[in-house]
Design an enzyme around this catalytic site. Structure first.
Site, short mmCIF file in Angstrom:
data_model
loop_
_atom_site.label_atom_id
_atom_site.label_comp_id
_atom_site.label_asym_id
_atom_site.label_seq_id
_atom_site.Cartn_x
_atom_site.Cartn_y
_atom_site.Cartn_z
N HIS A 230 0.55 -1.48 0.32
CA HIS A 230 0.09 0.18 0.15
C HIS A 230 1.30 1.21 -0.05
CE1 HIS A 230 -3.58 -3.06 2.12
NE2 HIS A 230 -3.20 -3.07 0.75
N MET A 324 -2.05 -2.12 8.83
CA MET A 324 -3.05 -1.98 9.56
C MET A 324 -4.25 -2.76 8.49
SD MET A 324 -3.37 1.61 10.56
CE MET A 324 -2.69 1.95 9.49
#
Length: 384
Positions: A230, A324
Site C-alpha cells: 500500500h 493495518m
C-alpha cells in the site's frame, strides 16, 4: 488519550494539524517548530506518537528521526511530499525506524488537508499502536547511553545521520532464473516463464520488512514474486529501485502488462491494483485501475483473486505481512481452502499485526512465522 507531538516548521501546518487532531477527541497534543524543540519534547512531553516533517531548516526530519530512535524510541509518522525526492527520503526514514508516512497535500494546504483529515487521523492512530522493536538500532542506543553517562550526549550540534552503506548481494546469474539482458533491459532469452507465484500483501512498516524478506532469497529462486504494498504511485517506483539494489533478484515496478518470469520480483504501482492475467497462453501481471470495492491499493485481496483465476491453487503461495486493516485475509483464506499455501507474519515482528492477524483469526494461515524465517520457508516450499 494518545500523546501526539506534531513537528513542523510551518506555523500554518502546525495549526491545521492541531485542529484536526483536537477535533478527533482522543489526542493530547504538543507541537515543535524545529528539531531542537522536538528533541526537548521527547522528555518534557513523552509522546506516544510523533508526526514529523521531512524538510525543516537546521536539524532536518531525518536527523530528528535518528535522534528519536536512539534516545527515546516511539512510533513516528513522516509527513512528506509526493515527489520522487520525497519518496527516497521517506524510504530512508523507514529504514531508520519510522513506522509510516503520510503525503503532504498539494496546492492550497488549508483546503486540501481537510479532505485527507480522516485518513491522516486513522494513520496516526494506527501508528500509535505500532510495535517498536527493542533490537532496533541497538548498537546506536548502547553508544548513546554510554555517551550520556560521560556527559557527551549534551552536545547540541546536529549531525546528519549517515546513510547505511550498501549491503553486498549475491551476483545475479543467468540460467533458469535469468536476469534482464545487459544490453537493452529486456528479459534474457534464457528467462523462464513463471509457473509458481508468491503473492505478498503488505502495508504499514512494509519497506523494511521487504528488505529482510527479499535480501534473504537466493538468486536462483524458481518462482515469480508479486507484491501489493500500500503506497502512493510516486513511492512505488523508488521502492522497486531501492529493493533492486539490495536484492539478488531483479525487482521492478509494474507499469504495463509484463510477462511473469521465474526469479523476478514485481511491485504493484501505487494508487492502482496489481492483477494476474493471461495473454497468448502465458501469465502476465499488469496494473489495473483501483477497484472501489477495496479500501487499500494495490489490493492484496484483488491480487490473490486474480491469480486464483489463472493458476492452480497448489502453485500459489500467499504471504501476508505487517499492516493495518485486513486486506488480503479474505482472499488468502480462500486460497488455503482451495489447496494453496499461506504464511502470516508473526505478531512479534509485525509493526502492526492487523493484516496477518486477520488471516490468522479467519483460520487462513497455514503457518505463522517471524519475518526473518519467511524467506527460508518460501525456498523450501517452491523447491518441493
Amino acid at each position: 488519550m494518545t500523546r501526539l507531538l506534531i513537528v513542523d516548521d510551518s506555523a500554518l501546518m502546525r495549526r491545521l494539524l492541531t485542529q484536526i487532531f483536537s477535533a478527533a477527541g482522543d489526542f493530547e497534543i504538543a507541537t515543535a517548530r524545529d528539531g531542537n524543540e522536538a528533541i526537548g519534547q521527547l522528555t518534557a512531553f513523552a509522546p506516544d506518537v510523533v508526526t514529523l516533517d521531512v524538510h525543516m531548516p537546521g536539524m532536518d526530519g531525518l536527523t530528528v528521526l535518528d535522534r528519536i530512535m536512539v534516545e527515546r524510541p516511539c512510533p513516528v509518522v513522516m509527513v512528506s511530499s509526493l515527489t520522487e525526492d520525497g519518496a527516497e527520503e521517506t524510504l530512508e526514514a523507514m529504514a531508520l525506524g519510522a513506522v509510516d508516512f503520510f503525503p503532504k497535500p498539494r496546492g492550497a494546504v488549508s483546503l486540501a488537508i481537510a479532505e485527507v483529515a480522516p485518513e491522516l487521523v486513522e494513520t496516526v492512530r494506527g501508528a500509535a499502536k505500532a510495535r517498536i522493536s527493542r533490537a532496533l538500532r541497538l548498537t546506536d542506543k548502547v553508544r548513546f547511553r554510554a555517551g550520556a553517562a560521560e556527559g557527551l550526549a549534551r552536545a547540541k550540534a546536529p549531525v546528519r545521520p549517515r546513510r547505511a552503506a550498501p549491503r553486498p548481494v549475491a551476483p545475479r546469474q543467468t540460467g533458469p532464473v535469468a536476469d534482464r539482458d545487459e544490453t537493452d533491459g529486456s528479459p534474457s532469452p534464457d528467462a523462464v516463464p513463471a509457473e509458481r507465484l508468491i503473492l505478498i500483501g503488505i502495508s504499514t512498516g512494509g519497506p523494511p520488512a521487504l528488505d529482510v524478506l527479499l535480501e534473504a532469497l537466493p538468486a536462483q529462486f524458481p518462482a515469480a514474486i508479486l507484491i501489493a504494498q500500500h503506497m502512493p504511485a510516486s513511492f512505488t517506483g523508488p521502492l522497486a529501485r531501492r529493493l533492486d539494489r539490495l536484492c539478488a533478484l531483479p525487482v521492478s515496478e509494474v507499469t504495463a502488462a509484463t510477462p511473469l518470469l521465474a526469479g523476478h520480483v514485481y511491485i504493484g504501482r501505487g494508487d492502482a491494483d496489481l492483477i494476474v492475467s493471461k495473454r497468448g497462453g502465458a501469465l502476465v501481471v499488469l496494473p489495473a485501475p483501483s477497484s472501489p470495492d477495496h479500501h487499500w491499493h494495490p489490493s492484496a485481496d484483488r491480487l490473490v483473486q486474480s491469480a486464483m483465476a489463472h493458476v492452480e491453487p497448489q502453485a500459489l503461495t500467499g504471504v501476508l505481512m505487517t499492516g493495518m486493516g485486513a486486506d488480503g485475509a479474505k482472499a488468502m483464506t480462500a486460497l488455503r481452502q482451495a489447496g494453496g499455501y499461506t504464511i502470516a507474519e508473526a505478531a512479534e515482528t509485525a509493526v502492526i499485526w492487523g493484516m496477518p492477524g486477520a488471516l490468522v483469526a479467519a483460520g487462513g494461515a497455514a503457518i505463522i512465522l517471524p519475518r526473518e524465517r519467511i524467506a527460508a520457508s518460501l525456498v523450501k516450499r517452491v523447491r518441493q
